[in-house]
Enzyme design. Structure first.
Site, mmCIF file in Angstrom:
data_model
loop_
_atom_site.group_PDB
_atom_site.id
_atom_site.type_symbol
_atom_site.label_atom_id
_atom_site.label_comp_id
_atom_site.label_asym_id
_atom_site.label_seq_id
_atom_site.Cartn_x
_atom_site.Cartn_y
_atom_site.Cartn_z
ATOM 1 N N GLU A 168 94.533 29.480 56.395
ATOM 2 C CA GLU A 168 93.472 27.791 56.388
ATOM 3 C C GLU A 168 93.549 26.767 56.717
ATOM 4 O OE1 GLU A 168 92.623 30.224 54.983
ATOM 5 O OE2 GLU A 168 89.956 30.411 54.642
ATOM 6 N N ARG A 218 98.379 34.774 51.834
ATOM 7 C CA ARG A 218 97.852 35.124 52.606
ATOM 8 C C ARG A 218 97.677 34.836 54.485
ATOM 9 N NH1 ARG A 218 91.938 32.601 50.983
ATOM 10 N NH2 ARG A 218 91.171 33.395 52.439
#
Ligand code: NAP
Ligand code: SF4
Length: 664
Positions: A168, A218
């Site tokens: 992200e 992640r």
């Protein structure tokens, strides 16, 4: 014997040394309770426990920074040694129900909302105000040690592991991508150097913890920014992360600065799962799919087709804490589905407010909004089956009251029946399906085609009026011209617009109507391939021609075309700009005639030639029954648009219905 409804989803899976009973993860969602010390953690403990009780196999907390400059914003949100004791109630509450929970470690890097932000290189993010300071090599080493230390705090607190946030666009992404890493030392340049930072973090966390401490990494499988990491680099990183000690790879899509929606309603269900699926077969640890997965059918499909080993959902667990148990018990129709609106979760978070959920006002407020059965069941009339009335009827019936729900039309839904025609808002159908299911299950007496009069109300102990709104007709000369229609007439299909359309009023409804007009028939929000083509994801953008030529008008000055959602407004605006929608602010309306809409803008008269004019000029409340009842000595509860039409939205309507019923 009936077979299990979602057999793949409920097949156990090994993660590190743990065996999880199902393939469902509650992904990290920051709630703004994380920074609130013991009180916030006590509330989080109840919030997570409620989800663990209903069978979620593995959960991830909101993000905590391992060091002060890595925080997302505000004052707190970073770990110190004493947090080990403060956090203990959270994993303890989850373990009591047989669940497992990881603490997310996140370093915001240049995405922090404060003045001390740092990054691999001093490059400002396009969506942030401050330029970050370039990290020195000793500082990089110290941050790696901070991650390891953060993991020991998590272990001490009783968490089952950590998720290391590597996607992200946060600090780890900033090291990995040439876009943000221009270093020439051992931390920049070649892929080997750029991925040194995450790999050293994983190794340090593994070295500082036990073998049964779960490390979830992640990984960003699709950056969607220029200068991001291509898929061949992502695959190399995935393999290296596994070798460094990661037990499971969660996937992430899109940096926050990416000009493409990744979780908004504009994204089709599982619209990015193809990106994570590219890791399958390259690693032996489980790969997790994310983004816009909101039903057990979609989740089961991803596991069954081998696109992922597990699925992660964050917002769907705000919407319904019992998602997993309902799916397992074959009660998927009873799931309160996340409609991807972001209005009460992410929009609240970014406004510094506590997250909750539009369709479930109890989310994150489980302690203050405990729903107790009534000791004195009453006869309750709810008038109006829009979402305010539905929420009220459901909640009152759930508490044990005897509820009759009156609806003048032939179906439940009110304004949702219109809104569901807007591209991306098809999910509103799920809310109506949920409410219908609940009314049936709770034995609410639903009276359709029944406009309730004051005479009937004498049979009831309590009367709740949720009679809604009607579109406002502005006093413009020629407003009765045949080319004029209300947004209700347009969206219900009662009227067909011509090619050229002028839209009067640019609130949330005006923006929705404009999106509806330009995207009619495109369908890109329902189909992953069409969505990729429209937004140019990994290919040339080809959005398709707008279905209508639209002009948006408002009287006030100021920015137009964003609609009310902070995290979604820019998506609407992009759609409208792409479709060449003309936006006129500071307009005075003169008249409507065969020629079109006559206005004056900045003192100059102008005609907007158009075939149709759509009125989106707000609403007026429908509350005549309230006055009649008051005159006869009754004191009805008035909620939703009937109470106040201005700034009414579904979030307020559902919450008001809930709160009134909770107090009956
Ligand atoms: P609204 O937000 O109040 O906007 C009404 C628009 O009509 C304004 O742009 C106003 O602009 C114009 N207007 C008001 N009175 C007028 C008059 N007499 N003559 C001409 N123009 C007039 O209402 P809405 O768009 O119907 O939305 C209602 C509520 O639903 C809002 O709270 C909105 O946030 C919510 N909503 C939310 C979403 C979502 O996706 N979250 C979507 C739709 C609606 P000027 O006064 O400047 O002309
Ligand atoms: Fe989903 Fe909207 Fe609830 Fe957020 S507020 S969890 S997006 S339904």
């Amino acid at each position: 014997m009936t077979s299990a409804p979602y057999p793949r989803l409920f097949t156990p899976i090994a993660v590190g040394s743990h065996t999880l009973p199902n393939r469902v993860i509650m992904g990290s969602m920051h709630t703004n309770l994380e920074e609130k010390g013991p009180e916030g953690l006590a509330r989080l403990a109840v919030y997570y426990a409620e989800r663990a009780k209903h069978g979620c196999a593995l959960m991830v907390t909101g993000g905590f920074a391992p060091c002060p400059e890595g925080r997302l914003g505000g004052e707190g949100g970073f770990l110190v040694d004493s947090d080990a004791d403060l956090h203990k109630p959270v994993p303890a509450a989850v373990h009591e129900h047989g669940g497992r929970i990881l603490l997310q470690l996140i370093h915001a890097g240049r995405y922090g909302y404060h003045a001390e932000i740092v990054a691999p290189s001093p490059l400002k993010s396009p969506i942030h105000r401050n330029e970050p300071r370039e990290l020195t090599e000793p500082e990089i080493e110290r941050i790696i040690a901070d991650f390891a230390h953060g993991a020991t705090i998590a272990r001490e607190a009783g968490y089952d592991g950590v998720e290391i946030m590597g996607s992200e666009g946060y600090l780890i992404s900033q090291f990995l991508a040439p876009r943000t890493n221009q270093r020439t030392d051992q931390w920049g340049g070649s892929l080997e150097n750029r991925m040194r930072f995450p790999l050293e973090i994983i190794k340090a966390v593994r070295a500082a913890t036990d073998a049964d401490f779960i490390i979830m990494y992640r990984i960003s499988v699709l950056d969607i920014v220029k200068g991001g990491c291509p898929i061949d680099e992502v695959i190399i990183l995935a393999k290296a992360a596994e070798a460094a000690g990661a037990d499971i790879l969660n996937t992430g899509v899109g940096w926050h600065e990416a000009p493409v929606p990744t979780i908004a309603q504009a994204v089709p269900r599982a619209g990015f799962s193809w990106a994570g699926a590219r890791l399958m077969g390259h690693v032996s640890v489980p790969v997790v799919s994310t983004n816009r997965i909101n039903t057990p059918e979609v989740a089961e499909g991803l596991v069954a087709t081998g696109e992922a080993d597990m699925v992660s959902m964050a917002r769907p667990f705000l919407a319904d804490p019992a998602f997993v148990s309902k799916a397992e018990n074959g009660e998927a129709d009873a799931i309160n589905t996340c409609i991807a609106c972001n209005q009460a979760c992410l929009d609240h978070y970014f406004a510094g407010r506590e997250a909750t959920c539009l369709v479930n006002p109890r989310a994150c407020r489980e302690t203050e909004l405990a729903l107790l059965p009534t000791a004195q069941p009453k006869k309750v009339a709810v008038v109006g089956a829009g979402v305010a009335g539905l929420s009220c009827a459901e909640t009152a019936a759930q508490r044990g009251h005897h509820v009759t729900l009156f609806e003048a039309s032939n179906q439940i839904g009110g304004q949702f029946l219109l809104a569901r025609h807007i591209p991306g808002k098809e999910e509103f159908n799920e809310t109506l399906r949920y409410f219908q299911n609940r009314l049936d299950a709770l034995g609410v007496a639903l009276k359709l085609n029944t406009p309730a009069g004051a005479d009937v109300m004498s049979d009831f102990d309590e009367v709740v009026l949720a009679t809604g709104v009607v579109p406002r007709t502005p006093p413009i000369e020629g407003v009765d011209h045949p080319k004029v229609m209300t947004y209700e007439q347009l969206l219900s299909g009662a009227r067909e617009p011509g090619r050229k359309v002028a839209v009067i009023g640019v609130g949330g409804v005006g923006v929705d109507v404009a999106v509806y007009l330009v995207e009619r028939g495109h369908g890109s929000h329902l189909d992953a391939e069409a969505f990729r083509t429209t937004w140019g994801i990994d290919r040339e953008a080809s959005p398709g021609a707008p279905s209508h030529d639209v002009t948006l008008l408002q009287r006030s000055e100021g920015r137009m075309g964003s609609g009310p959602g902070k995290t979604t407004g820019w998506v609407h605006r992009s759609v409208l700009l792409r479709a060449n929608v003309e936006m006129l602010a500071g307009v005075a309306y003169r008249r409507i005639d065969d020629e079109g809409l006559h206005v004056s803008v900045g003192g100059e008269d102008r005609v907007i030639p158009c075939d149709s004019v759509v009125l989106c000029a707000g609403q007026e409340p429908v509350n005549g029954l309230a006055e009649t009842l008051r005159v006869s000595g009754r004191a009805p509860h008035v909620i939703g648009g009937a109470k106040l039409a201005t700034e009414l939205d579904a979030k307020r309507a559902i919450e008001e219905g809930f709160l009134v019923a909770a107090a009956l």
